[in-house]
Design a protein around this motif. Structure first.
Motif, PDB file in Angstrom:
ATOM      1  N   ARG A  41       0.828  -1.210   0.000  1.00 25.98           N
ATOM      2  CA  ARG A  41       0.000   0.000   0.000  1.00 25.98           C
ATOM      3  C   ARG A  41       0.862   1.259   0.000  1.00 25.98           C
ATOM      4  N   HIS A  42       1.868   1.293   0.838  1.00 31.56           N
ATOM      5  CA  HIS A  42       2.680   2.506   0.953  1.00 31.56           C
ATOM      6  C   HIS A  42       3.487   2.769  -0.314  1.00 31.56           C
ATOM      7  N   PHE A  43       4.027   1.717  -0.934  1.00 30.40           N
ATOM      8  CA  PHE A  43       4.719   1.939  -2.205  1.00 30.40           C
ATOM      9  C   PHE A  43       3.759   2.491  -3.249  1.00 30.40           C
ATOM     10  N   ARG A  44       2.585   1.909  -3.343  1.00 33.92           N
ATOM     11  CA  ARG A  44       1.640   2.342  -4.375  1.00 33.92           C
ATOM     12  C   ARG A  44       1.168   3.778  -4.161  1.00 33.92           C
ATOM     13  N   LEU A  45       1.083   4.219  -2.894  1.00 36.60           N
ATOM     14  CA  LEU A  45       0.711   5.611  -2.632  1.00 36.60           C
ATOM     15  C   LEU A  45       1.708   6.573  -3.271  1.00 36.60           C
ATOM     16  N   PHE A  46       2.983   6.275  -3.172  1.00 39.41           N
ATOM     17  CA  PHE A  46       3.996   7.120  -3.798  1.00 39.41           C
ATOM     18  C   PHE A  46       3.932   7.020  -5.321  1.00 39.41           C
ATOM     19  N   ASP A  47       3.788   5.811  -5.820  1.00 40.67           N
ATOM     20  CA  ASP A  47       3.749   5.615  -7.267  1.00 40.67           C
ATOM     21  C   ASP A  47       2.565   6.364  -7.879  1.00 40.67           C
TER      22      ASP A  47
ATOM     23  N   PRO B 277       3.985   9.130  11.356  1.00 39.92           N
ATOM     24  CA  PRO B 277       3.492   9.505  12.684  1.00 39.92           C
ATOM     25  C   PRO B 277       3.887   8.476  13.734  1.00 39.92           C
ATOM     26  N   TYR B 278       5.088   8.611  14.292  1.00 42.31           N
ATOM     27  CA  TYR B 278       5.517   7.670  15.328  1.00 42.31           C
ATOM     28  C   TYR B 278       4.594   7.749  16.552  1.00 42.31           C
ATOM     29  N   GLU B 279       4.237   8.961  16.944  1.00 39.06           N
ATOM     30  CA  GLU B 279       3.358   9.145  18.090  1.00 39.06           C
ATOM     31  C   GLU B 279       1.968   9.446  17.543  1.00 39.06           C
ATOM     32  N   ARG B 280       1.087   8.485  17.603  1.00 47.26           N
ATOM     33  CA  ARG B 280      -0.164   8.588  16.864  1.00 47.26           C
ATOM     34  C   ARG B 280      -1.100   9.646  17.416  1.00 47.26           C
ATOM     35  N   ALA B 281      -0.845  10.103  18.625  1.00 43.15           N
ATOM     36  CA  ALA B 281      -1.681  11.164  19.179  1.00 43.15           C
ATOM     37  C   ALA B 281      -1.386  12.508  18.516  1.00 43.15           C
ATOM     38  N   ASN B 282      -0.234  12.605  17.862  1.00 43.86           N
ATOM     39  CA  ASN B 282       0.132  13.859  17.207  1.00 43.86           C
ATOM     40  C   ASN B 282      -0.484  13.938  15.817  1.00 43.86           C
ATOM     41  N   SER B 283      -0.453  15.133  15.241  1.00 46.28           N
ATOM     42  CA  SER B 283      -0.979  15.307  13.884  1.00 46.28           C
ATOM     43  C   SER B 283      -0.116  14.547  12.890  1.00 46.28           C
ATOM     44  N   ALA B 284      -0.750  14.065  11.831  1.00 47.36           N
ATOM     45  CA  ALA B 284      -0.053  13.250  10.849  1.00 47.36           C
ATOM     46  C   ALA B 284       0.775  14.116   9.911  1.00 47.36           C
ATOM     47  N   PRO B 285       1.940  13.603   9.455  1.00 43.25           N
ATOM     48  CA  PRO B 285       2.724  14.312   8.446  1.00 43.25           C
ATOM     49  C   PRO B 285       1.959  14.377   7.122  1.00 43.25           C
ATOM     50  N   PRO B 286       2.488  15.135   6.143  1.00 41.34           N
ATOM     51  CA  PRO B 286       1.827  15.211   4.840  1.00 41.34           C
ATOM     52  C   PRO B 286       1.692  13.832   4.192  1.00 41.34           C
ATOM     53  N   LEU B 287       0.681  13.696   3.368  1.00 41.07           N
ATOM     54  CA  LEU B 287       0.454  12.447   2.644  1.00 41.07           C
ATOM     55  C   LEU B 287       1.272  12.416   1.364  1.00 41.07           C
TER      56      LEU B 287
ATOM     57  N   LEU C 220      10.235   7.183 -11.384  1.00 43.72           N
ATOM     58  CA  LEU C 220      10.615   5.911 -10.789  1.00 43.72           C
ATOM     59  C   LEU C 220      10.702   6.111  -9.280  1.00 43.72           C
ATOM     60  N   VAL C 221       9.990   5.279  -8.544  1.00 40.00           N
ATOM     61  CA  VAL C 221      10.059   5.293  -7.080  1.00 40.00           C
ATOM     62  C   VAL C 221      11.141   4.298  -6.666  1.00 40.00           C
TER      63      VAL C 221
ATOM     64  N   LEU D 283       8.750   5.945   5.048  1.00 45.85           N
ATOM     65  CA  LEU D 283       7.298   5.930   4.909  1.00 45.85           C
ATOM     66  C   LEU D 283       6.804   4.644   4.251  1.00 45.85           C
ATOM     67  N   VAL D 284       7.678   3.974   3.498  1.00 51.90           N
ATOM     68  CA  VAL D 284       7.300   2.681   2.929  1.00 51.90           C
ATOM     69  C   VAL D 284       7.351   1.586   4.004  1.00 51.90           C
ATOM     70  N   ALA D 285       8.458   1.553   4.760  1.00 58.26           N
ATOM     71  CA  ALA D 285       8.694   0.423   5.662  1.00 58.26           C
ATOM     72  C   ALA D 285       8.338   0.684   7.119  1.00 58.26           C
ATOM     73  N   GLY D 286       8.338   1.958   7.549  1.00 60.34           N
ATOM     74  CA  GLY D 286       8.229   2.249   8.975  1.00 60.34           C
ATOM     75  C   GLY D 286       7.005   1.654   9.628  1.00 60.34           C
ATOM     76  N   ASN D 287       5.828   2.021   9.135  1.00 59.51           N
ATOM     77  CA  ASN D 287       4.599   1.515   9.733  1.00 59.51           C
ATOM     78  C   ASN D 287       4.227   0.127   9.238  1.00 59.51           C
ATOM     79  N   ALA D 288       5.090  -0.455   8.409  1.00 60.09           N
ATOM     80  CA  ALA D 288       4.864  -1.825   7.942  1.00 60.09           C
ATOM     81  C   ALA D 288       5.492  -2.851   8.866  1.00 60.09           C
TER      82      ALA D 288
END
Length: 421
Positions: A39-45, A243-253, A54-55, A279-284
């Motif tokens: 999912r995360h790779f495809r979001l960038f693509d 977003p490492y700390e989920r209570a905080n606002s999310a970074p840009p998409l 090329l991503v 962003l591809v691997a972190g939350n994966a």
């Protein structure tokens, strides 16, 4: 979004209860979700639809062969920073024309390896590196495709240890000297200038630093074309935060990032490369650990886990936050208490969190560190002669160990005792 959710009171990776993996593999272990990586790779693509692009996945974030192959089969290129990463990419089936070689200290042996094995481009970071690459390429009777990494002196507003685009950082050449450096490159017969490279840092949580950097790259592109250089490729680096700390606002998409690229650089007609890793691997990925002891301290309680700083160095190195959650879903409204969450390594720095509010836990309970897929397993070590922890990949209802935990005997047998002892 990730695919680690509670179902029937148990935390799952896709369709697999994490407690089942723990029972089979032991703790601690890293676990990755194929669905989240995809999912995360495809979001960038998809964010760059309408532009030639090329991503290239930044392998330094997580470089297990199974992760690389998963992304390569989706069409990803690879951004590598060492001969070892280059070899990993090739071993996973990534063709050379989808591999970008970055890094400030490429050796001549690494240059030769990539030129002989095939390479999309070298992101060159200094005149000295440029001269060495020219020499190696000429010796092989080849021309090395290059971009020059320019340092735009932009503050990415991130942690000082992962900022790369300011004038005091070791990366790239000052953008003010770019035209002279490109002129030098044009005179080297072993080099072929193909574009420009820029990368301003990691864990960036707002778009404005990118806008400032990319506007400077657009101006430089037009200036270099006026000088006669064929600038047809722009490598824009990576660095978008999670977003490492989920209570905080999310970074840009990624879609917002892609729109910014189109606004600032779309008029140039260049092929775009981006190099996301975190962003591809972190939350994966998660790190799963077991509570060894609950220890009462002076004014605080400690959760002593079987995972340690050698398994996940980010909190000790960067004061990084990771959400830590129990594998058994807490009851709604349960009272929480503050714990210092620590590992067993003999260092005070072996501390994951201080005064972290958690539901009450007991010896033997399992917990998961969220957002541990990037810069987790790849930065681990065997400090205190602690084995590297297993890595596990989940795909729907299946899971497989993709790196096994070594035995103590295997670790010790790597040492060689001299004959005089």
């Amino acid at each position: 979004m990730d695919h680690f959710l509670y179902r029937d009171g148990r935390l799952h990776a896709e369709d697999v209860p994490l407690a089942e993996i723990a029972a089979e593999v032991g703790t601690p272990f890293y676990v990755y979700s194929t669905a989240t990586l995809t999912r995360h790779f495809r979001l960038f693509d998809e964010a760059l639809d309408g532009m030639e692009h090329l991503v290239c996945y930044a392998m330094k974030a997580a470089s297990n062969q199974a992760i690389i192959k998963t992304l390569a089969e989706l069409g990803a290129g690879m951004d590598v920073v060492s001969g070892g990463e280059y070899t990993r990419a090739k071993a996973a089936g990534v063709p050379g024309d989808r591999i970008v070689f970055s890094g400030v200290g490429k050796t001549r042996d690494e240059m030769r390896m990539a030129l002989e094995g095939g390479i999309r481009q070298f992101n060159v970071e200094s005149e000295a590196e440029m001269a060495a690459l020219d020499e190696v390429a000429q010796g092989l009777g080849l021309r090395a495709p290059i971009t020059v990494r320019v340092n735009p002196d932009v503050d990415a507003k991130t942690h000082a240890k992962i900022a790369t685009g300011k004038s005091e950082n070791k990366f790239g050449i000052p953008i003010s000297r770019a035209r002279d450096v490109y002129a030098l490159a044009a005179g080297m017969p072993g080099l072929e200038v193909v574009g420009i490279d820029v990368h301003i840092g990691s864990q960036i949580t707002e778009l404005e630093p990118y806008r400032l950097a990319y506007e400077k790259v657009a101006e430089l592109t037009e200036a270099l074309r006026e000088d006669g250089h064929d600038i047809h490729r722009l490598d824009l680096g990576g660095g978008l935060g999670i977003p490492y700390e989920r209570a905080n606002s999310a970074p840009p998409l990624p879609v917002e990032y892609g729109q910014l690229i189109k606004e600032t650089l779309g008029h140039l007609g260049c092929e775009i490369e981006i190099e996301p890793g975190r962003l591809v691997a972190g939350n994966a990925g998660l790190l799963v650990s077991r509570v060894i002891y609950v220890k009462a301290g002076e004014g605080r309680d400690f959760l002593i886990l079987d995972a340690a700083m050698n398994d996940l160095i980010r909190p000790a190195m960067y004061d990084a936050w990771h959400d830590i959650v129990p594998l058994a879903e807490p009851a709604a409204g349960i009272d929480q208490r503050a714990y210092d969450i620590v590992g067993p390594v003999c260092e005070s720095g072996d501390t994951f969190a201080k005064a972290r509010m958690m539901p009450p836990l007991i010896e033997g309970d399992l917990v998961a560190f969220r957002s541990a897929g990037a810069y987790g397993a790849v930065m681990s070590s065997e400090y205190n002669t602690r084995p590297l922890v297993p890595e596990v990949l989940v795909h729907e209802h299946q899971f497989a160990v993709i790196r096994a935990r070594p035995t103590f005997d295997e670790m010790i047998k790597r040492d060689t005792i001299p004959e005089w002892l």
